[in-house]
Design a protein around this motif. Structure first.
Motif, PDB file in Angstrom:
ATOM      1  N   ASP A  74       0.845  -1.182   0.000  1.00 28.47           N
ATOM      2  CA  ASP A  74       0.000   0.000   0.000  1.00 28.47           C
ATOM      3  C   ASP A  74       0.890   1.244   0.000  1.00 28.47           C
ATOM      4  O   ASP A  74       1.011   1.963   0.988  1.00 28.47           O
ATOM      5  CB  ASP A  74      -0.913  -0.008   1.226  1.00 28.47           C
ATOM      6  CG  ASP A  74      -1.921   1.137   1.205  1.00 28.47           C
ATOM      7  OD1 ASP A  74      -2.132   1.709   0.117  1.00 28.47           O
ATOM      8  OD2 ASP A  74      -2.490   1.446   2.286  1.00 28.47           O
ATOM      9  N   ASN A  75       1.561   1.432  -1.144  1.00 25.62           N
ATOM     10  CA  ASN A  75       2.364   2.637  -1.300  1.00 25.62           C
ATOM     11  C   ASN A  75       2.121   3.211  -2.685  1.00 25.62           C
ATOM     12  O   ASN A  75       1.315   2.682  -3.447  1.00 25.62           O
ATOM     13  CB  ASN A  75       3.858   2.351  -1.039  1.00 25.62           C
ATOM     14  CG  ASN A  75       4.452   1.309  -1.991  1.00 25.62           C
ATOM     15  OD1 ASN A  75       4.010   1.159  -3.146  1.00 25.62           O
ATOM     16  ND2 ASN A  75       5.448   0.581  -1.523  1.00 25.62           N
ATOM     17  N   GLU A  76       2.792   4.263  -3.031  1.00 27.44           N
ATOM     18  CA  GLU A  76       2.539   4.940  -4.298  1.00 27.44           C
ATOM     19  C   GLU A  76       2.879   4.095  -5.507  1.00 27.44           C
ATOM     20  O   GLU A  76       2.401   4.353  -6.618  1.00 27.44           O
ATOM     21  CB  GLU A  76       3.343   6.241  -4.359  1.00 27.44           C
ATOM     22  CG  GLU A  76       4.851   6.021  -4.265  1.00 27.44           C
ATOM     23  CD  GLU A  76       5.631   7.314  -4.197  1.00 27.44           C
ATOM     24  OE1 GLU A  76       5.910   7.882  -5.267  1.00 27.44           O
ATOM     25  OE2 GLU A  76       5.942   7.755  -3.076  1.00 27.44           O
ATOM     26  N   LEU A  77       3.672   3.047  -5.320  1.00 29.41           N
ATOM     27  CA  LEU A  77       4.103   2.189  -6.421  1.00 29.41           C
ATOM     28  C   LEU A  77       3.332   0.879  -6.498  1.00 29.41           C
ATOM     29  O   LEU A  77       3.354   0.205  -7.527  1.00 29.41           O
ATOM     30  CB  LEU A  77       5.593   1.897  -6.286  1.00 29.41           C
ATOM     31  CG  LEU A  77       6.493   3.130  -6.350  1.00 29.41           C
ATOM     32  CD1 LEU A  77       7.913   2.775  -5.931  1.00 29.41           C
ATOM     33  CD2 LEU A  77       6.486   3.721  -7.747  1.00 29.41           C
ATOM     34  N   GLY A  78       2.693   0.478  -5.406  1.00 29.04           N
ATOM     35  CA  GLY A  78       1.904  -0.743  -5.377  1.00 29.04           C
ATOM     36  C   GLY A  78       2.692  -2.000  -5.118  1.00 29.04           C
ATOM     37  O   GLY A  78       2.146  -3.102  -5.184  1.00 29.04           O
ATOM     38  N   PHE A  79       3.985  -1.865  -4.797  1.00 30.10           N
ATOM     39  CA  PHE A  79       4.798  -3.037  -4.468  1.00 30.10           C
ATOM     40  C   PHE A  79       5.925  -2.612  -3.541  1.00 30.10           C
ATOM     41  O   PHE A  79       6.265  -1.427  -3.422  1.00 30.10           O
ATOM     42  CB  PHE A  79       5.363  -3.701  -5.723  1.00 30.10           C
ATOM     43  CG  PHE A  79       6.539  -2.981  -6.328  1.00 30.10           C
ATOM     44  CD1 PHE A  79       7.846  -3.417  -6.071  1.00 30.10           C
ATOM     45  CD2 PHE A  79       6.364  -1.872  -7.157  1.00 30.10           C
ATOM     46  CE1 PHE A  79       8.926  -2.756  -6.623  1.00 30.10           C
ATOM     47  CE2 PHE A  79       7.449  -1.218  -7.708  1.00 30.10           C
ATOM     48  CZ  PHE A  79       8.728  -1.652  -7.448  1.00 30.10           C
ATOM     49  N   GLU A  80       6.505  -3.600  -2.896  1.00 30.55           N
ATOM     50  CA  GLU A  80       7.703  -3.386  -2.094  1.00 30.55           C
ATOM     51  C   GLU A  80       8.606  -4.597  -2.214  1.00 30.55           C
ATOM     52  O   GLU A  80       8.178  -5.672  -2.656  1.00 30.55           O
ATOM     53  CB  GLU A  80       7.342  -3.142  -0.622  1.00 30.55           C
ATOM     54  CG  GLU A  80       6.620  -4.299   0.037  1.00 30.55           C
ATOM     55  CD  GLU A  80       6.187  -3.986   1.462  1.00 30.55           C
ATOM     56  OE1 GLU A  80       6.765  -3.047   2.051  1.00 30.55           O
ATOM     57  OE2 GLU A  80       5.277  -4.671   1.972  1.00 30.55           O
TER      58      GLU A  80
END
Length: 588
Positions: free
Chosen positions: A322-328
């Protein structure tokens, strides 16, 4: 990497000097594309996989660089040795078909010792440059000047990929000072656009890998950071690279092309978790060298493996976030049992014990064994078994410093053989050169996961010892088997033509040249399964022929083939005869 040599007088002196150097086609096949995951049904000829027991094909490699027109000598230490770490650590090279003529061309990174810069200027008329060799029917010519790739550099590595997706391969180069992005202009020339594209990095960068990390169908770029050559660690008691602070690894996400068809990138490494908690963001970055973008847990997205020099190797698992990129990227090296802190340099992955899962290999330094990790066989779980002592060849790597490394089916008998290029560091002279090593995989002969040292039988003893660094495979002569290009510090470029007695094969080409992350599964008539993944950027600072050569041994065809592309679409083919070359296209 040089840490284990800190008691040697040479490196004591080097540490005391403070490292002041400054980084200046489809026939007889049916094809369909689908948005759903396809299933492959094994041939009815065999209910269970039955690998045929292949003969031991003969191996023979011959250096044909000179006769093929590859006139290149790495420029470091032309007039004498010095303790210049940048000059002794480079040596990358990349295979690419830059002119789309169906023959693999070769780009070679160059470097020089800073202490010799003046002599290069006064005696040779300028600083050493990288070289691009064009391949026509297996013969090479130097096209560096007309292609605008003749760029002076203290270079390290390179990767070849189609960054703007126009069907023409481009090149990204790491150097000691400023990285380069060379975009193919489709007219035989390249334009350097690192700053305009947002992929510019300053400082000593090393390994690079390309793949679609965020699943949008665009090629992203990972760059390993190595040493901050201008930032020494006060009171350091360990040898190089631990005399200096490290540099952050960086991940560039493709944002799409602009109106001029220039690829635009955004660096997101810190956001997604590269070099995570526990690393001091101001001073304690790791010393990255080799890298891989691979789907190690085979869940449909690309993960990242980084070989670190004297720091723990890192495995980053790609997960939704759940970040601006959609992955971690979740660091999982220790949990997966592959986070050793040896002097990791070259990296390669492959299903080298033919169990359907991707394994890992890392070359190390001196008295360290190479790191050999078998996937433990659990689907969706990135866990590995240390297999260094299970290969039947003793303590692999002890007494040898390994750099470039390749897992490939050189004899097309269905299993993957191992090739390592070696060389001492520091570069101390002729007596410190090291042999090329070749291990034949015995899986096709009934000994799963076992290797046999076949260097002498392969003709490598006649080639002699090297200050070896980069190594990358390609079928440069289009004869259906893989050859190898090798760089050596201060030495001549080598091209080892594969004259082995080989089995049959099918060659897979990808429209546009590369298909990073594509997962290929082939079923043979006897039920045997071959699993391969398309990789862009591996070995040591190098990238290979993007085509996939599937060795079939004595099998007459591939019964069925499945390709799962990085965008999630699937291509299925059936009944591909041995000897075919097929071109595949992803459905976006």
């Amino acid at each position: 990497m040089l840490n284990n040599l800190r008691k040697e007088p040479f490196f004591m002196a080097l540490a005391l000097l403070g490292l002041i150097y400054i980084g200046s086609a489809i026939a007889g096949s049916s094809l369909r594309n689908t948005q759903q995951t396809a299933k492959i049904t094994p041939s009815p000829n065999s209910a269970e996989p039955q690998p045929s027991l292949q003969p031991n094909y003969s191996f023979a490699f011959t250096d044909v660089a000179a006769e093929a027109g590859l006139d290149f000598t790495h420029s470091a230490f032309k007039w004498g040795l010095s303790g210049d770490p940048i000059a002794m650590m480079g040596g990358g090279l990349c295979w690419l078909d830059y002119d789309n003529n169906g023959w693999m061309d070769l780009y070679v990174v160059n470097s020089y010792a800073l202490a010799e810069a003046g002599q290069w200027q006064s005696e040779e008329g300028g600083l050493p440059t990288a070289v691009l060799f064009a391949n026509q029917d297996g013969s090479f010519s130097d096209v560096s000047v007309e292609s605008n790739t003749s760029i002076p550099m203290r270079g390290n590595g390179c990767v070849a990929a189609d960054f703007n997706l126009d069907g023409w391969s481009d090149i990204y180069v790491t150097t000691s000072r400023a990285n380069l992005m060379l975009i193919n202009q489709q007219d035989g020339s390249f334009a350097e656009v690192a700053q305009e594209s947002g992929s510019y990095v300053y400082g000593w960068q090393t390994g690079t890998s390309v793949g679609d990390v965020n699943g949008d169908g665009l090629p992203d770029l990972f760059v390993s950071g190595y040493v901050d050559i201008n930032n020494q660690i006060e009171g350091a008691t360990m040898g190089f690279p631990n005399t200096n602070y490290g540099l952050r690894d960086q991940l560039f996400i493709h944002q799409g092309n602009d109106e001029n068809n220039l690829p635009i990138y955004k660096e997101v490494g810190e956001i997604v978790g590269l070099e995570p908690a526990g690393i001091d963001p101001d001073s304690d970055f790791e010393y990255g060298l080799g890298s891989l973008l691979i789907d190690i847990d085979q869940d449909g997205d690309l993960d990242l493996y980084v070989a670190n020099d004297t720091n723990p190797n890192r495995l980053y698992i790609n997960e939704p976030a759940d970040n601006e990129l959609g992955f971690e990227l979740i660091e999982s090296g220790a949990v997966a049992r592959i986070g050793d802190n040896n002097s990791g340099m070259g990296v390669s992955n492959a299903d080298f014990n033919s169990d359907g899962f991707l394994d890992l290999f890392v070359t190390n330094l001196g008295q360290q064994t190479h790191s050999v990790y078998w996937h433990d066989g659990r689907e969706g779980v990135p866990a590995f078994v240390d297999a260094a002592a299970k290969l039947g060849v003793g303590e692999m790597g002890v007494g040898i410093t390994g750099w470039g490394t390749i897992w490939a089916d050189f004899d097309n008998d269905t299993d993957l053989d191992l090739f390592t290029v070696n060389g001492h560091v520091p570069v101390l002279g002729e007596d410190e050169k090291m042999p090329i090593l070749f291990y034949g995989n015995q899986t096709a002969q009934g000994n799963a996961g076992q290797l046999e040292l076949l260097s002498d039988q392969a003709g490598l003893a006649q080639i002699g010892n090297l200050h070896g660094r980069g190594a990358a495979p390609a079928d440069f002569d289009n004869d259906g088997d893989l050859d190898i290009a090798i760089t050596q510090i201060g030495g001549a470029l080598m091209l080892l033509e594969n004259r082995s007695s080989t089995g049959q094969a099918v060659v897979i080409e990808f429209e546009g040249g590369e298909a990073p992350g594509a997962m290929i599964t082939a079923i043979l008539p006897n039920g045997q399964k071959l699993v391969r993944q398309a990789i862009v950027g591996d070995s040591y600072l190098s990238s290979a022929d993007p085509r996939i050569i599937l060795g079939l041994g004595d099998q007459p065809e591939i019964s069925s083939l499945e390709v799962v592309w990085s965008n999630g679409t699937t291509t299925e083919l059936e009944s591909i005869p041995a000897g075919e070359t097929i071109e595949l296209t992803s459905t976006n």
